[in-house]
Design a protein around this motif. Structure first.
Motif, PDB file in Angstrom:
ATOM      1  N   LEU A 271      62.034  93.309  94.361  1.00  0.00           N
ATOM      2  CA  LEU A 271      61.390  92.075  93.914  1.00  0.00           C
ATOM      3  C   LEU A 271      62.057  91.537  92.658  1.00  0.00           C
ATOM      4  O   LEU A 271      62.234  90.314  92.507  1.00  0.00           O
ATOM      5  CB  LEU A 271      59.909  92.331  93.657  1.00  0.00           C
ATOM      6  CG  LEU A 271      59.064  91.117  93.281  1.00  0.00           C
ATOM      7  CD1 LEU A 271      59.071  90.088  94.410  1.00  0.00           C
ATOM      8  CD2 LEU A 271      57.638  91.539  92.954  1.00  0.00           C
ATOM      9  N   MET A 272      62.448  92.434  91.756  1.00  0.00           N
ATOM     10  CA  MET A 272      63.137  92.014  90.537  1.00  0.00           C
ATOM     11  C   MET A 272      64.480  91.353  90.864  1.00  0.00           C
ATOM     12  O   MET A 272      64.889  90.397  90.198  1.00  0.00           O
ATOM     13  CB  MET A 272      63.350  93.218  89.620  1.00  0.00           C
ATOM     14  CG  MET A 272      62.067  93.769  89.008  1.00  0.00           C
ATOM     15  SD  MET A 272      62.339  95.322  88.110  1.00  0.00           S
ATOM     16  CE  MET A 272      63.507  94.779  86.856  1.00  0.00           C
ATOM     17  N   CYS A 273      65.163  91.842  91.881  1.00  0.00           N
ATOM     18  CA  CYS A 273      66.443  91.238  92.284  1.00  0.00           C
ATOM     19  C   CYS A 273      66.240  89.926  93.024  1.00  0.00           C
ATOM     20  O   CYS A 273      67.109  89.039  92.979  1.00  0.00           O
ATOM     21  CB  CYS A 273      67.226  92.214  93.178  1.00  0.00           C
ATOM     22  SG  CYS A 273      67.821  93.693  92.339  1.00  0.00           S
ATOM     23  N   TYR A 274      65.096  89.784  93.688  1.00  0.00           N
ATOM     24  CA  TYR A 274      64.859  88.571  94.481  1.00  0.00           C
ATOM     25  C   TYR A 274      64.619  87.351  93.597  1.00  0.00           C
ATOM     26  O   TYR A 274      64.934  86.227  93.998  1.00  0.00           O
ATOM     27  CB  TYR A 274      63.662  88.788  95.408  1.00  0.00           C
ATOM     28  CG  TYR A 274      63.429  87.648  96.367  1.00  0.00           C
ATOM     29  CD1 TYR A 274      64.302  87.418  97.420  1.00  0.00           C
ATOM     30  CD2 TYR A 274      62.342  86.796  96.210  1.00  0.00           C
ATOM     31  CE1 TYR A 274      64.095  86.367  98.296  1.00  0.00           C
ATOM     32  CE2 TYR A 274      62.133  85.741  97.083  1.00  0.00           C
ATOM     33  CZ  TYR A 274      63.009  85.543  98.115  1.00  0.00           C
ATOM     34  OH  TYR A 274      62.819  84.485  98.982  1.00  0.00           O
ATOM     35  N   VAL A 275      64.063  87.558  92.401  1.00  0.00           N
ATOM     36  CA  VAL A 275      63.800  86.420  91.502  1.00  0.00           C
ATOM     37  C   VAL A 275      65.094  85.732  91.071  1.00  0.00           C
ATOM     38  O   VAL A 275      65.244  84.513  91.264  1.00  0.00           O
ATOM     39  CB  VAL A 275      62.973  86.877  90.284  1.00  0.00           C
ATOM     40  CG1 VAL A 275      62.832  85.738  89.277  1.00  0.00           C
ATOM     41  CG2 VAL A 275      61.596  87.370  90.723  1.00  0.00           C
ATOM     42  N   PRO A 276      66.077  86.433  90.492  1.00  0.00           N
ATOM     43  CA  PRO A 276      67.333  85.742  90.140  1.00  0.00           C
ATOM     44  C   PRO A 276      68.113  85.274  91.363  1.00  0.00           C
ATOM     45  O   PRO A 276      68.916  84.340  91.251  1.00  0.00           O
ATOM     46  CB  PRO A 276      68.120  86.805  89.361  1.00  0.00           C
ATOM     47  CG  PRO A 276      67.539  88.104  89.765  1.00  0.00           C
ATOM     48  CD  PRO A 276      66.094  87.839  90.031  1.00  0.00           C
TER      49      PRO A 276
ATOM     50  N   ASN B  42      66.974  83.596  93.687  1.00  0.00           N
ATOM     51  CA  ASN B  42      66.526  82.227  93.959  1.00  0.00           C
ATOM     52  C   ASN B  42      66.745  81.289  92.784  1.00  0.00           C
ATOM     53  O   ASN B  42      66.661  80.071  92.949  1.00  0.00           O
ATOM     54  CB  ASN B  42      65.043  82.238  94.338  1.00  0.00           C
ATOM     55  CG  ASN B  42      64.801  82.737  95.737  1.00  0.00           C
ATOM     56  OD1 ASN B  42      64.823  81.980  96.702  1.00  0.00           O
ATOM     57  ND2 ASN B  42      64.588  84.041  95.866  1.00  0.00           N
ATOM     58  N   LEU B  43      66.995  81.848  91.602  1.00  0.00           N
ATOM     59  CA  LEU B  43      67.212  81.006  90.431  1.00  0.00           C
ATOM     60  C   LEU B  43      68.686  80.674  90.226  1.00  0.00           C
ATOM     61  O   LEU B  43      69.023  79.552  89.837  1.00  0.00           O
ATOM     62  CB  LEU B  43      66.654  81.690  89.174  1.00  0.00           C
ATOM     63  CG  LEU B  43      65.139  81.936  89.156  1.00  0.00           C
ATOM     64  CD1 LEU B  43      64.739  82.657  87.879  1.00  0.00           C
ATOM     65  CD2 LEU B  43      64.376  80.623  89.290  1.00  0.00           C
TER      66      LEU B  43
ATOM     67  N   THR C 155      71.416  76.471  94.842  1.00  0.00           N
ATOM     68  CA  THR C 155      70.579  77.643  95.072  1.00  0.00           C
ATOM     69  C   THR C 155      70.250  77.723  96.564  1.00  0.00           C
ATOM     70  O   THR C 155      70.663  76.863  97.352  1.00  0.00           O
ATOM     71  CB  THR C 155      69.286  77.545  94.267  1.00  0.00           C
ATOM     72  OG1 THR C 155      68.560  76.368  94.689  1.00  0.00           O
ATOM     73  CG2 THR C 155      69.581  77.440  92.776  1.00  0.00           C
TER      74      THR C 155
ATOM     75  N   LEU D  37      59.943  87.212 101.671  1.00  0.00           N
ATOM     76  CA  LEU D  37      58.607  87.228 101.084  1.00  0.00           C
ATOM     77  C   LEU D  37      57.606  87.924 102.004  1.00  0.00           C
ATOM     78  O   LEU D  37      56.729  88.672 101.549  1.00  0.00           O
ATOM     79  CB  LEU D  37      58.147  85.797 100.793  1.00  0.00           C
ATOM     80  CG  LEU D  37      58.874  85.071  99.660  1.00  0.00           C
ATOM     81  CD1 LEU D  37      58.366  83.640  99.526  1.00  0.00           C
ATOM     82  CD2 LEU D  37      58.687  85.819  98.338  1.00  0.00           C
TER      83      LEU D  37
ATOM     84  N   SER E  53      68.554  92.788  96.730  1.00  0.00           N
ATOM     85  CA  SER E  53      67.147  92.677  97.093  1.00  0.00           C
ATOM     86  C   SER E  53      66.922  93.115  98.541  1.00  0.00           C
ATOM     87  O   SER E  53      65.971  93.852  98.838  1.00  0.00           O
ATOM     88  CB  SER E  53      66.660  91.239  96.905  1.00  0.00           C
ATOM     89  OG  SER E  53      65.323  91.093  97.327  1.00  0.00           O
TER      90      SER E  53
END
Length: 219
Positions: free
Chosen positions: A64-69, A71-72, A88, A117, A189
């Motif tokens: 989950l921590m890898c999935y945030v960046p 998408n950013l 993106t 997700l 991720s």
């Protein structure tokens, strides 16, 4: 677990422990209880993986921590003679829609947003459901687990698209397509969520029912 359901009636479920057997979690070969090593694949045989949930949550959080960046940061960097464009995952899909490629944009959104997700939520639900009572049947949870494991191999479609475009569109100074920083985070991720799903011991789904039946019988 061995069991049958006929006309909505639940028969008594006989566990592998009661039968005196244990299955290898890697190759599914069944061995007598107490067997330490699978003779077919060489993996260690355990009745239950006591640290399964700890590994599931640890890998899930990292994924989950890898999935945030992912998408950013930009997934794709397109450089032409006059400009440089960075997109993106969602921005690239929107750009494809503006150019009329709605089908491709939907595939990217489903494969890169909806499915990841959904996997996060499914793995979290399975991990929570084995620690507390759930209204979802064991059979449905087992199917959900198998679906999560099956779709894991298709989660890299966005990375494959970026890799193919990067290798094809290299026109020296005229134009070039290169993967962005998000591609690395997205790949990590996917890997960590796949490992999280594989770390889950699905036999714990049926342990909950066995405990509930044992409690009912004692009462």
């Amino acid at each position: 677990m061995v069991g049958m359901e006929v006309a909505g009636q639940h028969s008594n479920i006989i566990s592998a422990r009661e039968l005196g057997v244990v299955a290898c979690t890697r190759c599914t070969q069944v061995w007598p209880a107490g067997t330490a090593v699978c003779s077919r694949c060489g993996s260690t045989i355990v009745a239950r993986d006591a640290k399964s949930l700890q590994r599931v949550w640890a890998l899930w959080i990292v994924g989950l921590m890898c999935y945030v960046p992912a998408n950013l940061y930009p997934m794709l960097r397109t450089r032409t003679l006059l400009s440089v464009q960075e997109d993106t995952i969602v921005g690239g899909a929107v750009e494809l829609m503006h150019h009329g490629a709605i089908g491709i944009a939907l595939i990217i959104l489903i494969a890169s947003v909806v499915i990841p997700l959904g996997k996060f939520m499914a793995i979290a639900f399975l991990a929570i459901s084995v620690t507390r009572p759930s209204s979802v049947s064991n059979h449905h949870r087992q199917i959900l687990y198998e679906v999560v494991e099956y779709i894991g191999r298709w989660s890299m479609i966005d990375i494959f698209v970026v890799a193919i475009m990067s290798s094809l569109v290299q026109l020296n100074t005229l134009a070039a397509v290169n993967p962005g920083r998000a591609s690395l985070f997205f790949a990590l991720s996917v890997i960590f969520t796949m490992l999280s799903a594989q770390a889950f011991d699905s036999r714990m789904i049926w342990d909950v029912q066995a405990k509930q039946e044992g409690t009912t019988t004692d009462e």
